[in-house]
Design a protein around this motif. Sequence first.
Motif, PDB file in Angstrom:
ATOM      1  N   PHE A 148       0.822  -1.206   0.000  1.00 22.32           N
ATOM      2  CA  PHE A 148       0.000   0.000   0.000  1.00 22.32           C
ATOM      3  C   PHE A 148       0.859   1.260   0.000  1.00 22.32           C
ATOM      4  CE2 PHE A 148      -2.230   3.325   2.412  1.00 22.32           C
ATOM      5  CZ  PHE A 148      -3.328   3.491   1.611  1.00 22.32           C
ATOM      6  N   ILE A 149       1.916   1.251   0.786  1.00 19.51           N
ATOM      7  CA  ILE A 149       2.777   2.438   0.873  1.00 19.51           C
ATOM      8  C   ILE A 149       3.443   2.718  -0.472  1.00 19.51           C
ATOM      9  CG2 ILE A 149       4.911   3.293   1.896  1.00 19.51           C
ATOM     10  CD1 ILE A 149       3.954   2.033   4.522  1.00 19.51           C
ATOM     11  N   GLU A 152       1.006   4.174  -2.904  1.00 19.73           N
ATOM     12  CA  GLU A 152       0.730   5.587  -2.709  1.00 19.73           C
ATOM     13  C   GLU A 152       1.868   6.462  -3.230  1.00 19.73           C
ATOM     14  OE1 GLU A 152      -2.620   5.189  -2.102  1.00 19.73           O
ATOM     15  OE2 GLU A 152      -2.412   6.914  -0.782  1.00 19.73           O
ATOM     16  N   PHE A 159       0.761  11.788 -10.127  1.00 25.46           N
ATOM     17  CA  PHE A 159      -0.032  13.019 -10.104  1.00 25.46           C
ATOM     18  C   PHE A 159       0.822  14.210 -10.526  1.00 25.46           C
ATOM     19  CE2 PHE A 159      -1.163  16.821  -7.629  1.00 25.46           C
ATOM     20  CZ  PHE A 159      -2.433  17.042  -8.110  1.00 25.46           C
ATOM     21  N   LEU A 160       2.006  14.305  -9.941  1.00 27.18           N
ATOM     22  CA  LEU A 160       2.869  15.441 -10.257  1.00 27.18           C
ATOM     23  C   LEU A 160       3.377  15.370 -11.692  1.00 27.18           C
ATOM     24  CD1 LEU A 160       4.649  15.634  -6.851  1.00 27.18           C
ATOM     25  CD2 LEU A 160       3.450  17.504  -7.937  1.00 27.18           C
ATOM     26  N   GLU A 171      -3.885  19.366 -16.046  1.00 24.99           N
ATOM     27  CA  GLU A 171      -4.330  19.461 -14.649  1.00 24.99           C
ATOM     28  C   GLU A 171      -5.617  18.693 -14.426  1.00 24.99           C
ATOM     29  OE1 GLU A 171      -4.561  22.918 -12.308  1.00 24.99           O
ATOM     30  OE2 GLU A 171      -2.779  23.775 -13.230  1.00 24.99           O
ATOM     31  N   LEU A 178      -6.117  11.577  -9.660  1.00 25.76           N
ATOM     32  CA  LEU A 178      -5.998  11.606  -8.203  1.00 25.76           C
ATOM     33  C   LEU A 178      -7.272  11.118  -7.533  1.00 25.76           C
ATOM     34  CD1 LEU A 178      -4.179  12.650  -5.826  1.00 25.76           C
ATOM     35  CD2 LEU A 178      -5.620  14.666  -5.865  1.00 25.76           C
ATOM     36  N   ILE A 179      -8.416  11.599  -8.015  1.00 22.62           N
ATOM     37  CA  ILE A 179      -9.655  11.259  -7.334  1.00 22.62           C
ATOM     38  C   ILE A 179      -9.997   9.777  -7.532  1.00 22.62           C
ATOM     39  CG2 ILE A 179     -12.123  11.675  -7.302  1.00 22.62           C
ATOM     40  CD1 ILE A 179     -10.167  13.733  -5.907  1.00 22.62           C
ATOM     41  N   GLY A 182      -7.443   7.837  -5.713  1.00 12.85           N
ATOM     42  CA  GLY A 182      -7.589   8.057  -4.279  1.00 12.85           C
ATOM     43  C   GLY A 182      -8.711   7.191  -3.733  1.00 12.85           C
ATOM     44  N   ILE A 183      -9.827   7.182  -4.445  1.00 13.50           N
ATOM     45  CA  ILE A 183     -10.944   6.324  -4.029  1.00 13.50           C
ATOM     46  C   ILE A 183     -10.499   4.863  -4.056  1.00 13.50           C
ATOM     47  CG2 ILE A 183     -13.239   5.512  -4.669  1.00 13.50           C
ATOM     48  CD1 ILE A 183     -13.743   8.357  -5.769  1.00 13.50           C
TER      49      ILE A 183
ATOM     50  N   LEU B 391       5.185  20.386   0.440  1.00 15.52           N
ATOM     51  CA  LEU B 391       4.628  19.145  -0.096  1.00 15.52           C
ATOM     52  C   LEU B 391       4.555  18.087   1.005  1.00 15.52           C
ATOM     53  CD1 LEU B 391       3.713  17.582  -2.668  1.00 15.52           C
ATOM     54  CD2 LEU B 391       6.067  16.824  -2.889  1.00 15.52           C
ATOM     55  N   LEU B 395       1.061  16.541   2.228  1.00 16.76           N
ATOM     56  CA  LEU B 395       0.843  15.100   2.131  1.00 16.76           C
ATOM     57  C   LEU B 395       0.507  14.526   3.500  1.00 16.76           C
ATOM     58  CD1 LEU B 395       3.607  13.867  -0.336  1.00 16.76           C
ATOM     59  CD2 LEU B 395       1.223  14.359  -0.796  1.00 16.76           C
ATOM     60  N   ILE B 400      -1.123  10.829   3.504  1.00 19.16           N
ATOM     61  CA  ILE B 400      -0.434   9.963   2.554  1.00 19.16           C
ATOM     62  C   ILE B 400       0.707   9.265   3.298  1.00 19.16           C
ATOM     63  CG2 ILE B 400       0.911   9.939   0.403  1.00 19.16           C
ATOM     64  CD1 ILE B 400      -1.775  10.789  -0.326  1.00 19.16           C
ATOM     65  N   PRO B 401       0.956   7.986   3.038  1.00 17.03           N
ATOM     66  CA  PRO B 401       1.940   7.229   3.813  1.00 17.03           C
ATOM     67  C   PRO B 401       3.338   7.849   3.867  1.00 17.03           C
ATOM     68  CG  PRO B 401       0.693   5.738   2.470  1.00 17.03           C
ATOM     69  CD  PRO B 401       0.234   7.116   2.114  1.00 17.03           C
ATOM     70  N   PHE B 406      -0.210  10.398   8.289  1.00 23.56           N
ATOM     71  CA  PHE B 406      -0.780   9.116   7.885  1.00 23.56           C
ATOM     72  C   PHE B 406      -0.767   8.126   9.041  1.00 23.56           C
ATOM     73  CE2 PHE B 406       0.011   4.749   6.567  1.00 23.56           C
ATOM     74  CZ  PHE B 406      -1.188   4.493   5.930  1.00 23.56           C
ATOM     75  N   VAL B 429     -12.453   7.435   5.967  1.00 23.87           N
ATOM     76  CA  VAL B 429     -11.854   7.133   4.668  1.00 23.87           C
ATOM     77  C   VAL B 429     -12.435   8.036   3.584  1.00 23.87           C
ATOM     78  CG1 VAL B 429     -11.637   5.405   2.866  1.00 23.87           C
ATOM     79  CG2 VAL B 429     -11.294   4.766   5.241  1.00 23.87           C
ATOM     80  N   VAL B 433     -10.508  11.026   1.337  1.00 26.09           N
ATOM     81  CA  VAL B 433     -10.394  11.115  -0.124  1.00 26.09           C
ATOM     82  C   VAL B 433     -10.887  12.486  -0.595  1.00 26.09           C
ATOM     83  CG1 VAL B 433     -11.182  10.161  -2.298  1.00 26.09           C
ATOM     84  CG2 VAL B 433     -10.566   8.638  -0.439  1.00 26.09           C
ATOM     85  N   TYR B 436      -8.347  15.192  -0.342  1.00 25.10           N
ATOM     86  CA  TYR B 436      -7.295  15.262  -1.367  1.00 25.10           C
ATOM     87  C   TYR B 436      -7.512  16.465  -2.269  1.00 25.10           C
ATOM     88  CZ  TYR B 436      -5.675  10.486  -0.433  1.00 25.10           C
ATOM     89  OH  TYR B 436      -5.169   9.358   0.146  1.00 25.10           O
ATOM     90  N   PHE B 437      -8.782  16.755  -2.578  1.00 24.35           N
ATOM     91  CA  PHE B 437      -9.101  17.840  -3.494  1.00 24.35           C
ATOM     92  C   PHE B 437      -8.439  19.136  -3.064  1.00 24.35           C
ATOM     93  CE2 PHE B 437     -12.847  15.973  -5.722  1.00 24.35           C
ATOM     94  CZ  PHE B 437     -12.500  16.423  -6.982  1.00 24.35           C
ATOM     95  N   PHE B 440      -4.460  18.974  -2.274  1.00 27.80           N
ATOM     96  CA  PHE B 440      -3.665  18.924  -3.495  1.00 27.80           C
ATOM     97  C   PHE B 440      -3.814  20.203  -4.312  1.00 27.80           C
ATOM     98  CE2 PHE B 440      -3.015  14.600  -2.403  1.00 27.80           C
ATOM     99  CZ  PHE B 440      -1.862  14.218  -3.051  1.00 27.80           C
ATOM    100  N   VAL B 443      -0.711  21.827  -3.765  1.00 27.39           N
ATOM    101  CA  VAL B 443       0.332  21.191  -4.588  1.00 27.39           C
ATOM    102  C   VAL B 443       0.227  21.662  -6.029  1.00 27.39           C
ATOM    103  CG1 VAL B 443       1.255  18.996  -5.377  1.00 27.39           C
ATOM    104  CG2 VAL B 443       0.275  19.173  -3.090  1.00 27.39           C
ATOM    105  N   ARG B 444      -1.006  21.687  -6.525  1.00 25.61           N
ATOM    106  CA  ARG B 444      -1.215  22.152  -7.905  1.00 25.61           C
ATOM    107  C   ARG B 444      -0.647  23.546  -8.080  1.00 25.61           C
ATOM    108  NH1 ARG B 444      -5.802  18.862  -7.861  1.00 25.61           N
ATOM    109  NH2 ARG B 444      -7.076  20.205  -6.593  1.00 25.61           N
TER     110      ARG B 444
END
Lengths: 508, 503
Positions: A148-149, A152, A159-160, A171, A178-179, A182-183, B391, B395, B400-401, B406, B429, B433, B436-437, B440, B443-444
């Motif tokens: 899992f790690i 991710e 993503f980047l 973008e 990502l979405i 992510g889900i 970043l 994260l 994020i792990p 995390f 959970v 998620v 993230y929007f 990030f 980040v964007r």
Amino acid sequence: MDGVIVLTLLTFSPLIGVLFLLFVDRGNERRLKAMGMMATLIPLVGALSLYANFQTGQEGVQFKEEVNWITFTAIGSMGQPIEFPITYSMGVDGLSMPLLVMTAIVTTLAAVASMYIKRNWKSYFIWLLILEVGLLGVFAARDLFLFFIFFEIVLVATFLLVGKWGYVHREQAANQFLIYNGIGSGVMLLAFISIWFIFGTMQYDELIERAVQLTEQLSTMPEMNWLVLGTFIAILVAFGIKLPFFPFHTWMLKVHVEAPPPVVMLHSGVMLKMGAYGLIRFGVELFPGYVTDLAFFIGVLGVVNILYGAVLAFVQTDLKRVIAYSSISHMGIILLGIAALNVTGLQGAVFQMVSHGFISALLFFFIAALTERTGTTLIPELGGLAKSAPVLCGIFLAAGMATLGLPGMSGFISEFLAFLGIFETQPVLGVLGVLGMILAALYMLRAVLGTTFGPAKGRWQSLKDTRPAEAVPMLVLLGFIILIGVYPAVLNDPLYVTLESIVARMGG
Amino acid sequence: MEIEKFLLDYDWTVLAPELTILIAATLMSVVDLAMGGKADRRFVAWIGMAGVVVAGLFVINYMDREPYQILADTYRLDDFANVFKLIILAGTLLVLLVSQSVLKRSDIAYRGEFYYLLLTAALGGMMMASSADLITLYVGLELLSISSYILVGTRKHVLKSTEAAFKYVVLGATSSAFILYGMSFAYGLTGTTNLFEMQNGLTEAYNTGYAFFVLLSLVLMLVGIGFKISSAPFHMWAPDVYEGAPTPATTFLAVVSKAAAFALLIRIVLVGYSGLLNAMDQVWMERIGLFFVILAALSMIVGNTAALRQRNVKRMMAYSSIAQAGYILVPFAILGVGLFETVAFYLLAYVFMTVGAFAVIMHVNRMADTEDIRSFAGLYRRSPWTAAAMLVFVLSLAGIPLTGGFVGKFYIFFNAIAGQSFWLAGIMVVTTVISYFYYFEIVRQMFFRPPKDLDQWRLPAGVAAAVVIGVVGTVALGVMPQAVFDYLSQLQLTEVLMPAENQ
């Protein structure tokens, strides 16, 4: 090689490149590119020598490493302490070894294809190398959580890479990526935790041992059935998004169209395989009973994917979208192979994973070279390119032939095995699936001919043919495709024993 | 009854951390007075930092000892308090570090005050962590709150800041009133303000037909505390106050105030009302549990969804902080034995990532002269290392792990599952998620968008130091959390529930 932590060294070896890159001036294009490409050679050499040292025909995991890492503790509702250990556990078996090698090869060639990247080479190569760490780790991990790690890490790096170096709508593509993913990760995390609840461990080896007893356990504890079934479906969904299967595929089209070509090479070549790998590793290996029960359903999913992808590939006018839909179609073959429930089918599935990895990497390498020259990938605008760039078009033709499964190339052997498998157990699905292969011939030939044949349009008459820097990696990829096609043992030898034991556990 | 104790009979050395802070704050105010009107006040901040470090060393030195109570059992020193004090002190130190290099050009009229108000607020937080009595708890809370009100309003020529301070005072006082009202019921039912004596008293009251009032007292207090930790539906103040306050004060609110309020919550729930857990019948138990479940779920949902629409970074961080409060409330909803460990670990990770994030935000906003999210555009081009650090923080906040955020979140999540609170785990959970929007989005902006110009933005030394500490802490907690886990789990928490026996 006892006592040497080879897999850890291999997995993290791209970081050496990152370290060196940090000290290069960001404007020094030539050095950055050279260094970025050289850096991927380290893991490549590592992976190849690991493959050379891999004992084929031997069951089980090799190059194993294991260290206790983190233990989460909680108190259960009955007051009993519950421990959730994460071990740093690495190892490869017949299933992951070929994928590891493929990852290293495709990454190196993607790094070569990065010559088309226009800006910010320094951070580009840093992220590309971090991405490689994630990809290698995904296949080398032997602990669910570790998997899992790494998964991710791949998510963040991709993503980047997509969002910064992609095309106009990059973008949007990155966001969608990502979405969806992510889900997917969220569902996967839930599935992993319930796997841990069911089996009481996170390590593959112990999991596999206990998976065998699961069927008996379930017959004595019917109330667990729902949890186990839910977990299996969660696994199916989590990796289905990644694979991707219909209807979770929209993000993947965006990424294929908008991401920079080297990243698409990795994405289509390797990352989609993470989904397939997860399906086999966690779906088939841990829940053989459900795979058997749901084989028909999985097969139908596969057929839907094959036909849906093929039909839509046929109507696309953008070369990138043609290949993207053809990927969806070809992922369906993996599902069919799994649904076959026999060694031949699974062989076909894994062959398809590796083979498609090379073929789609080659196709997107070609796309990169094409975009560099013409600035477009719309088939109606192209045409007659073979006159001015015969080598480039020849390679495209060869890749197209591999996609549609011409004998002697890797695509043929994969599809042949997968269909052989499914015809044995579910002939109806096999018949429907084969239709996809006919369609593949249609859309691939249409795409190839539309681009390369016919009268050359005015502005393409003075197109430059491939430079050696382009031709060599393309020919290397083609070489691997043909190697697997004419000498499948190179892939089959490490694979066979592992698959046999998987199928044996399915009771097939 | 035992023999009367005189003030001098107590072992005052145990109060060394609090006294150090007090002395430092006093010294700072004296120095500030003695300095000329236009003199550079950054020196004052250095005294404060030295004081915080010394206090921290005293706390560490006092760890792993038997619990000890002084001042007629109103003040208690145990490892629970020590852990929280360390979190509070670490947060304060980082805030001081950041503000000493940032405040020099800002529009805060009274910089000297700003520094020592941070210390008095921290002192209040430490008192809250160490209280064994409702009165001391309340005194600590008000010391923290009043100092914070002033901190928020220090930009007195800025309309937004004044408005924020006003809002904060009015709503803060209301929430204090709720807490006091709840406390008055607890006192009325038991005749004592001592938390340990309340354990039995409340149980007795509960069993003799006063069940409703017992729960009313708890719920009233929870409403007030819900405000202090900025959990939904008591979160309305947070975005405005976070936006209006000077960013170091915002950081302090987000980190130190919140940690202290959680200490308060743990003290009251775990110590004061713990006797009830055994006495309560299933129905009441579920109702209390439900209250926490609602608080936690609402905070996670409201915080994470409302943050999506924010264009002002500080407002976005305010909603993020509401969401984070929701995550930390999950262990309370389960009331498992792992409550303290998970909360403490998460808060520790939270200190590092939040202070770090705010330090970068502060710098970026100041350089771009706007708090709009677009101020982050192209930060990567301007200063790659700052962007890389941000970043890491983002994260971590997003869970994020390989980051502390995390590990902390997963720890809570895992406890929720072990406690069979599947709904909350599911909401965690899903909202993660969703988060993230907006995380990030930063980040964007940093990596994808082009900067307006190519000016290089260098971090001032103090901010850089805080950012480095933040990154190191966040990554260390993400990669090697085992040492902290081990330490937290070997604390004898059953002792926290018992009065000390040093009389």
